[in-house]
Design a protein around this motif. Structure first.
Motif, PDB file in Angstrom:
ATOM      1  N   UNK A 114       0.829  -1.204   0.000  1.00  0.00           N
ATOM      2  CA  UNK A 114       0.000   0.000   0.000  1.00  0.00           C
ATOM      3  C   UNK A 114       0.867   1.259   0.000  1.00  0.00           C
ATOM      4  N   UNK A 115       1.907   1.250   0.808  1.00  0.00           N
ATOM      5  CA  UNK A 115       2.798   2.420   0.885  1.00  0.00           C
ATOM      6  C   UNK A 115       3.479   2.664  -0.450  1.00  0.00           C
ATOM      7  N   UNK A 128      -7.096   0.736  -0.917  1.00  0.00           N
ATOM      8  CA  UNK A 128      -7.600  -0.363  -0.098  1.00  0.00           C
ATOM      9  C   UNK A 128      -6.975  -1.695  -0.457  1.00  0.00           C
ATOM     10  N   UNK A 129      -6.960  -2.592   0.507  1.00  0.00           N
ATOM     11  CA  UNK A 129      -6.386  -3.927   0.333  1.00  0.00           C
ATOM     12  C   UNK A 129      -7.394  -4.908  -0.251  1.00  0.00           C
ATOM     13  N   UNK A 175     -11.313  -7.952  -9.311  1.00  0.00           N
ATOM     14  CA  UNK A 175     -10.233  -7.923 -10.303  1.00  0.00           C
ATOM     15  C   UNK A 175      -8.885  -8.190  -9.629  1.00  0.00           C
ATOM     16  N   UNK A 176      -7.950  -8.720 -10.395  1.00  0.00           N
ATOM     17  CA  UNK A 176      -6.644  -9.093  -9.840  1.00  0.00           C
ATOM     18  C   UNK A 176      -5.585  -8.018 -10.054  1.00  0.00           C
ATOM     19  N   UNK A 177      -5.967  -6.916 -10.680  1.00  0.00           N
ATOM     20  CA  UNK A 177      -5.020  -5.830 -10.925  1.00  0.00           C
ATOM     21  C   UNK A 177      -5.499  -4.557 -10.238  1.00  0.00           C
ATOM     22  N   UNK A 229      -5.857  -2.047  -4.347  1.00  0.00           N
ATOM     23  CA  UNK A 229      -4.518  -2.604  -4.582  1.00  0.00           C
ATOM     24  C   UNK A 229      -4.508  -4.065  -4.117  1.00  0.00           C
ATOM     25  N   UNK A 230      -4.802  -5.016  -5.008  1.00  0.00           N
ATOM     26  CA  UNK A 230      -4.924  -6.423  -4.602  1.00  0.00           C
ATOM     27  C   UNK A 230      -3.612  -7.073  -4.178  1.00  0.00           C
TER      28      UNK A 230
END
Length: 333
Positions: A114-115, A128-129, A175-177, A229-230
């Motif tokens: 995330x950072x 978000x995760x 989604x995976x991206x 952000x997966x």
């Protein structure tokens, strides 16, 4: 200069879960950033503060974890605001604030991902995760803003209608991206400090639920972007901290109050009425199709007395003037 990451966890009678969450964070305390965790106890009155302080001392986490009693249980947004205010008042330097549920386990490098994303995208205010259940299966955490048409789509559960209104579906396909979205789950997301300076704190008139959707909408209206952000993976034991899981049990009153506040605040009283009409039309359609054997609309189970609590609750709020008070006091915090 090493960047500071403040992680805020709101505890309410969930000390064992909070300790497990902190333990998962402990493995990620490393350069190039400095992690500080603030555990805000929402007046648990069950020995949570003593237990948390004991665990922190026993695990030698004192240099990066602090516990602060909030004084009362004002809800999720209230507890987070206590922590956010402490961060904003402690220093003027740039930093990130991560809001994390106590019923989460942070996977390897979840904070780092995330950072890194935020560092590389200065126009993103919130990221978000990807949330996973305890079996490692992905859960929906990137969403489309709530709307009247979204209520129709969700209530009807009709394939052709969903395809027609796909851009209004609150929970689209995972989604995976990384991608932009309207809002991300409050179980795990990171916020740029400047967002709070621009937008303000969370609206603590929401006791629980809808507060992150509200905050993300206000953030987007202020010109910031919201991204999913997966690569940042977080296990979410959904319902473990609130006791509300995906079952047939009746939803608490505050869920309906939060939904009502969101729609009145952002669409007005007429918007709430329209949302309820669309929801009712969709649900009548679903009920008729099930009765006639024309499709079940999937195997999702509604909470007990869902239609009654939603429609009568809003009607009663209008009769008693509650919705008008929301309009009068809807100033952003």
């Amino acid at each position: 200069m090493i960047k500071k990451i403040w992680i805020i966890i709101v505890n309410y009678r969930t000390a064992p879960l909070t300790v497990n969450c902190l333990r998962s964070i402990a493995s990620q305390i490393k350069a190039p950033f400095e992690i500080h965790a603030l555990v805000i106890d929402n007046d648990s009155r069950d020995g949570s503060v003593d237990m948390l302080c004991s665990e922190i001392k026993g695990n030698h986490w004192e240099n990066w974890v602090s516990v602060f009693p909030a004084g009362r249980n004002g809800g999720f947004a209230f507890g987070n605001n206590v922590g956010i205010s402490k961060v904003l008042n402690s220093s003027k330097e740039s930093c990130y604030v991560m809001l994390l549920n106590p019923d989460t386990i942070v996977r390897n490098d979840a904070v780092l991902k995330l950072v890194e994303f935020m560092d590389e995208n200065s126009d993103v205010g919130i990221a978000g995760s990807l949330l996973e259940n305890e079996n490692g299966e992905p859960e929906s955490s990137a969403h489309t803003a709530f709307s009247p048409l979204g209520e129709l789509e969700a209530a009807a559960r009709l394939g052709v209608l969903t395809r027609l209104l796909h851009r209004y579906a609150v929970t689209p396909e995972i989604k995976s991206t990384p991608h932009a979205c309207d809002w991300v789950s409050g179980a795990s997301f990171i916020v740029r400090r400047e967002v709070f300076e621009t937008v303000g704190l969370l609206d603590d008139k929401y006791f629980l639920y809808f507060e992150e959707a509200d905050f993300c909408l206000r953030t987007r209206n202020a010109g910031w972007k919201i991204w999913f952000v997966p690569q940042s993976r977080v296990c979410h034991l959904e319902g473990a901290s609130t006791g509300i899981k995906k079952t047939h049990q009746r939803r608490p009153k505050y869920w309906y109050e939060s939904r009502r506040r969101y729609f009145v605040k952002h669409f007005g009283i007429s918007g709430l009425i329209l949302c309820d009409i669309f929801w009712a039309v969709g649900r009548i359609s679903l009920t008729l199709r099930r009765t006639l054997g024309l499709g079940s609309g999937g195997n999702r189970t509604d909470p007990k007395l869902y239609a009654f609590d939603l429609l009568w609750g809003d009607t009663k709020a209008m009769i008693t003037g509650q919705v008008f008070r929301i309009c009068r006091n809807q100033r952003s915090p």
